[in-house]
Design a protein around this motif. Structure first.
Motif, PDB file in Angstrom:
ATOM      1  N   GLU A 180      38.170  40.258  49.412  1.00  0.00           N
ATOM      2  CA  GLU A 180      36.825  39.762  49.129  1.00  0.00           C
ATOM      3  C   GLU A 180      36.687  39.318  47.675  1.00  0.00           C
ATOM      4  O   GLU A 180      35.945  38.380  47.362  1.00  0.00           O
ATOM      5  CB  GLU A 180      35.783  40.832  49.457  1.00  0.00           C
ATOM      6  CG  GLU A 180      35.572  41.064  50.946  1.00  0.00           C
ATOM      7  CD  GLU A 180      35.048  39.833  51.675  1.00  0.00           C
ATOM      8  OE1 GLU A 180      34.385  38.993  51.032  1.00  0.00           O
ATOM      9  OE2 GLU A 180      35.319  39.705  52.883  1.00  0.00           O
ATOM     10  N   ASN A 181      37.390  40.014  46.767  1.00  0.00           N
ATOM     11  CA  ASN A 181      37.300  39.630  45.353  1.00  0.00           C
ATOM     12  C   ASN A 181      37.797  38.206  45.131  1.00  0.00           C
ATOM     13  O   ASN A 181      37.235  37.458  44.312  1.00  0.00           O
ATOM     14  CB  ASN A 181      38.100  40.599  44.480  1.00  0.00           C
ATOM     15  CG  ASN A 181      39.597  40.573  44.780  1.00  0.00           C
ATOM     16  OD1 ASN A 181      40.005  40.714  45.937  1.00  0.00           O
ATOM     17  ND2 ASN A 181      40.418  40.404  43.752  1.00  0.00           N
ATOM     18  N   LEU A 182      38.836  37.813  45.864  1.00  0.00           N
ATOM     19  CA  LEU A 182      39.359  36.461  45.709  1.00  0.00           C
ATOM     20  C   LEU A 182      38.401  35.425  46.280  1.00  0.00           C
ATOM     21  O   LEU A 182      38.219  34.344  45.706  1.00  0.00           O
ATOM     22  CB  LEU A 182      40.724  36.340  46.391  1.00  0.00           C
ATOM     23  CG  LEU A 182      41.817  37.277  45.886  1.00  0.00           C
ATOM     24  CD1 LEU A 182      43.137  36.973  46.593  1.00  0.00           C
ATOM     25  CD2 LEU A 182      41.979  37.155  44.380  1.00  0.00           C
ATOM     26  N   ARG A 183      37.784  35.752  47.388  1.00  0.00           N
ATOM     27  CA  ARG A 183      36.830  34.810  47.968  1.00  0.00           C
ATOM     28  C   ARG A 183      35.582  34.694  47.094  1.00  0.00           C
ATOM     29  O   ARG A 183      34.997  33.608  46.969  1.00  0.00           O
ATOM     30  CB  ARG A 183      36.501  35.226  49.401  1.00  0.00           C
ATOM     31  CG  ARG A 183      37.711  35.032  50.335  1.00  0.00           C
ATOM     32  CD  ARG A 183      37.398  35.321  51.773  1.00  0.00           C
ATOM     33  NE  ARG A 183      37.372  36.744  52.086  1.00  0.00           N
ATOM     34  CZ  ARG A 183      38.447  37.475  52.358  1.00  0.00           C
ATOM     35  NH1 ARG A 183      39.650  36.928  52.314  1.00  0.00           N
ATOM     36  NH2 ARG A 183      38.338  38.755  52.669  1.00  0.00           N
ATOM     37  N   ASP A 184      35.198  35.800  46.457  1.00  0.00           N
ATOM     38  CA  ASP A 184      34.093  35.725  45.488  1.00  0.00           C
ATOM     39  C   ASP A 184      34.467  34.797  44.336  1.00  0.00           C
ATOM     40  O   ASP A 184      33.659  33.976  43.887  1.00  0.00           O
ATOM     41  CB  ASP A 184      33.772  37.115  44.940  1.00  0.00           C
ATOM     42  CG  ASP A 184      33.133  38.032  45.970  1.00  0.00           C
ATOM     43  OD1 ASP A 184      32.665  37.523  47.010  1.00  0.00           O
ATOM     44  OD2 ASP A 184      33.116  39.258  45.737  1.00  0.00           O
ATOM     45  N   ALA A 185      35.701  34.939  43.850  1.00  0.00           N
ATOM     46  CA  ALA A 185      36.161  34.094  42.747  1.00  0.00           C
ATOM     47  C   ALA A 185      36.224  32.631  43.163  1.00  0.00           C
ATOM     48  O   ALA A 185      35.871  31.734  42.387  1.00  0.00           O
ATOM     49  CB  ALA A 185      37.527  34.568  42.267  1.00  0.00           C
ATOM     50  N   LEU A 186      36.678  32.385  44.381  1.00  0.00           N
ATOM     51  CA  LEU A 186      36.757  31.014  44.885  1.00  0.00           C
ATOM     52  C   LEU A 186      35.383  30.357  44.880  1.00  0.00           C
ATOM     53  O   LEU A 186      35.242  29.172  44.536  1.00  0.00           O
ATOM     54  CB  LEU A 186      37.350  31.026  46.297  1.00  0.00           C
ATOM     55  CG  LEU A 186      37.473  29.683  47.016  1.00  0.00           C
ATOM     56  CD1 LEU A 186      38.393  28.737  46.253  1.00  0.00           C
ATOM     57  CD2 LEU A 186      37.987  29.892  48.442  1.00  0.00           C
ATOM     58  N   GLU A 187      34.366  31.115  45.227  1.00  0.00           N
ATOM     59  CA  GLU A 187      33.008  30.576  45.234  1.00  0.00           C
ATOM     60  C   GLU A 187      32.519  30.263  43.825  1.00  0.00           C
ATOM     61  O   GLU A 187      31.760  29.311  43.617  1.00  0.00           O
ATOM     62  CB  GLU A 187      32.064  31.574  45.903  1.00  0.00           C
ATOM     63  CG  GLU A 187      32.344  31.796  47.379  1.00  0.00           C
ATOM     64  CD  GLU A 187      31.593  32.994  47.941  1.00  0.00           C
ATOM     65  OE1 GLU A 187      30.697  33.517  47.237  1.00  0.00           O
ATOM     66  OE2 GLU A 187      31.916  33.417  49.065  1.00  0.00           O
ATOM     67  N   VAL A 188      32.957  31.055  42.855  1.00  0.00           N
ATOM     68  CA  VAL A 188      32.506  30.890  41.468  1.00  0.00           C
ATOM     69  C   VAL A 188      33.265  29.775  40.757  1.00  0.00           C
ATOM     70  O   VAL A 188      32.697  29.050  39.932  1.00  0.00           O
ATOM     71  CB  VAL A 188      32.684  32.225  40.702  1.00  0.00           C
ATOM     72  CG1 VAL A 188      32.505  32.030  39.203  1.00  0.00           C
ATOM     73  CG2 VAL A 188      31.715  33.270  41.234  1.00  0.00           C
ATOM     74  N   ALA A 189      34.534  29.623  41.060  1.00  0.00           N
ATOM     75  CA  ALA A 189      35.399  28.700  40.318  1.00  0.00           C
ATOM     76  C   ALA A 189      34.911  27.257  40.457  1.00  0.00           C
ATOM     77  O   ALA A 189      34.678  26.787  41.575  1.00  0.00           O
ATOM     78  CB  ALA A 189      36.831  28.811  40.828  1.00  0.00           C
ATOM     79  N   PRO A 190      34.771  26.541  39.349  1.00  0.00           N
ATOM     80  CA  PRO A 190      34.431  25.117  39.442  1.00  0.00           C
ATOM     81  C   PRO A 190      35.512  24.358  40.204  1.00  0.00           C
ATOM     82  O   PRO A 190      36.706  24.637  40.050  1.00  0.00           O
ATOM     83  CB  PRO A 190      34.376  24.672  37.971  1.00  0.00           C
ATOM     84  CG  PRO A 190      34.179  25.927  37.186  1.00  0.00           C
ATOM     85  CD  PRO A 190      34.896  26.995  37.951  1.00  0.00           C
ATOM     86  N   ARG A 191      35.109  23.407  41.016  1.00  0.00           N
ATOM     87  CA  ARG A 191      36.081  22.678  41.837  1.00  0.00           C
ATOM     88  C   ARG A 191      37.137  21.985  40.971  1.00  0.00           C
ATOM     89  O   ARG A 191      38.286  21.846  41.395  1.00  0.00           O
ATOM     90  CB  ARG A 191      35.370  21.647  42.721  1.00  0.00           C
ATOM     91  CG  ARG A 191      34.330  22.237  43.668  1.00  0.00           C
ATOM     92  CD  ARG A 191      34.938  23.003  44.819  1.00  0.00           C
ATOM     93  NE  ARG A 191      33.925  23.724  45.570  1.00  0.00           N
ATOM     94  CZ  ARG A 191      33.238  23.223  46.593  1.00  0.00           C
ATOM     95  NH1 ARG A 191      33.469  21.976  46.996  1.00  0.00           N
ATOM     96  NH2 ARG A 191      32.334  23.955  47.224  1.00  0.00           N
ATOM     97  N   GLN A 192      36.752  21.561  39.769  1.00  0.00           N
ATOM     98  CA  GLN A 192      37.701  20.847  38.913  1.00  0.00           C
ATOM     99  C   GLN A 192      38.742  21.766  38.287  1.00  0.00           C
ATOM    100  O   GLN A 192      39.664  21.299  37.614  1.00  0.00           O
ATOM    101  CB  GLN A 192      36.979  20.063  37.816  1.00  0.00           C
ATOM    102  CG  GLN A 192      36.277  20.902  36.767  1.00  0.00           C
ATOM    103  CD  GLN A 192      34.831  21.197  37.112  1.00  0.00           C
ATOM    104  OE1 GLN A 192      34.448  21.179  38.286  1.00  0.00           O
ATOM    105  NE2 GLN A 192      34.022  21.451  36.099  1.00  0.00           N
ATOM    106  N   LEU A 193      38.625  23.081  38.528  1.00  0.00           N
ATOM    107  CA  LEU A 193      39.614  24.035  38.014  1.00  0.00           C
ATOM    108  C   LEU A 193      40.386  24.721  39.140  1.00  0.00           C
ATOM    109  O   LEU A 193      41.102  25.694  38.895  1.00  0.00           O
ATOM    110  CB  LEU A 193      38.931  25.093  37.139  1.00  0.00           C
ATOM    111  CG  LEU A 193      38.310  24.583  35.836  1.00  0.00           C
ATOM    112  CD1 LEU A 193      37.603  25.723  35.103  1.00  0.00           C
ATOM    113  CD2 LEU A 193      39.353  23.942  34.930  1.00  0.00           C
ATOM    114  N   LEU A 194      40.277  24.210  40.355  1.00  0.00           N
ATOM    115  CA  LEU A 194      40.968  24.804  41.498  1.00  0.00           C
ATOM    116  C   LEU A 194      42.347  24.190  41.703  1.00  0.00           C
ATOM    117  O   LEU A 194      42.523  22.973  41.628  1.00  0.00           O
ATOM    118  CB  LEU A 194      40.160  24.601  42.781  1.00  0.00           C
ATOM    119  CG  LEU A 194      38.914  25.456  42.997  1.00  0.00           C
ATOM    120  CD1 LEU A 194      38.273  25.082  44.329  1.00  0.00           C
ATOM    121  CD2 LEU A 194      39.261  26.942  42.968  1.00  0.00           C
ATOM    122  N   LEU A 195      43.319  25.050  41.990  1.00  0.00           N
ATOM    123  CA  LEU A 195      44.646  24.641  42.433  1.00  0.00           C
ATOM    124  C   LEU A 195      45.006  25.478  43.652  1.00  0.00           C
ATOM    125  O   LEU A 195      44.342  26.476  43.959  1.00  0.00           O
ATOM    126  CB  LEU A 195      45.686  24.855  41.326  1.00  0.00           C
ATOM    127  CG  LEU A 195      45.482  24.095  40.013  1.00  0.00           C
ATOM    128  CD1 LEU A 195      46.519  24.528  38.987  1.00  0.00           C
ATOM    129  CD2 LEU A 195      45.542  22.593  40.225  1.00  0.00           C
TER     130      LEU A 195
END
Length: 298
Positions: A219-234
């Motif tokens: 769940e912590n990773l999915r929380d982070a995924l929601e917070v992370a700006p799309r332009q910083l996702l890999l």
């Protein structure tokens, strides 16, 4: 019933291609990733060219092959020099740093990484960082020294930095802020929570999500995924480790990346192709394009 250690079938191809920005395709035993255990010690072995062919067939456009010691880093640099679908990252893994230090070879190993960093198609220094899960207290000084040296190598060569961070979030962040992070810094196999994702976002650090984001207890990773700006996702596989749900227990490979990407898109409530296009753009901003430097003949 015996565990199935064979490679899973090909997923449905992506409409818009994407890159696997962290994988280990060097021949086993792979020493490039001391952070995770293989999903089966008797796993089937595929030649790296077969791995890349399968990846290409499902829309995985290229990979970053990551080293973790002298041998695997040399292998990554040499293969990337002649394989157009591969770029290289080179480093001494944080769990390897104390071993080199104990043998009196850490400076030698760092010198090898510094030389490899100058080679064509080596686009990142990594994986480096801190791992307090596998390394006891007495080995941590070597980890810090190695991590700081890798940061300086990345900055001196204008390369991205791929970070391995396991049970060491605060110390990794403190080191980056104190020493000065490279312009393009990636948290490989992001393992923090939403609060840490905000720190990464504030500093412009990229967050690379692996198959772990699909795990039931993550769940912590999915929380982070929601917070992370799309332009910083890999996105990455960390193959042959961290096979995504529902394929856990079988070996991972770059061609399975679509499973993780589709999970991320579903969780974010966005179109898979739109997310793939964004991540592809991000990946090329971090590492450059795969065709910007020619490969050498065999």
């Amino acid at each position: 019933m015996p565990t199935d250690h064979s490679y899973p079938p090909l997923p449905e191809p992506l409409v818009v291609g994407v890159y696997d920005n962290h994988t280990h395709l060097d021949p086993p035993p792979s020493t490039g990733s001391g952070n995770e255990e293989s999903e089966g010690s008797e796993r089937e072995v595929l030649d790296y060219l077969e791995q890349l062919d399968r990846a290409s067939s499902v829309g995985v456009r290229g990979v970053v092959q990551v080293g973790g010691d002298i041998e695997s880093s040399i292998w990554a640099a040499e293969q990337a020099a002649r394989e157009p679908r591969m770029l290289a990252a080179v480093a001494i893994h944080p769990n390897e740093a104390p071993r080199y230090d104990e043998a009196g070879r850490l400076d030698e190993a760092l010198a090898v990484i510094a030389e490899l960093a100058t080679r064509p198609r080596v686009r990142a220094i990594g994986e480096t960082g801190l791992d307090f899960f596998r390394t006891p207290e007495e080995g941590r000084a070597a980890q810090f020294r190695s991590f700081e040296a890798h940061i300086e190598i990345a900055k001196a060569n204008g390369l991205a930095l791929q970070i391995h961070d396991r049970d060491a979030h605060d110390d990794v962040i403190e080191t980056l802020l104190r020493v000065g992070a490279p312009e393009r810094t990636v948290f490989h196999c992001y393992s923090g929570d939403g609060a840490m994702a905000r720190i990464c976002a504030d500093n412009g650090w990229y967050m690379s999500f692996a198959g772990t984001v699909t795990f039931k207890n993550a769940e912590n990773l999915r929380d982070a995924l929601e917070v992370a700006p799309r332009q910083l996702l890999l996105v990455e596989t960390d193959a042959p480790f961290l096979t995504p749900t529902p394929l856990r227990g079988r070996p991972n490979a770059p061609y399975l990346l679509p499973h993780t990407l589709r999970f991320m898109a579903s969780h974010l409530g966005t179109d898979v192709s739109m997310l793939a296009a964004q991540i592809t753009s991000n990946t090329e901003l971090v590492y450059g394009t795969w065709d910007s430097e020619p490969v050498t003949a065999e």
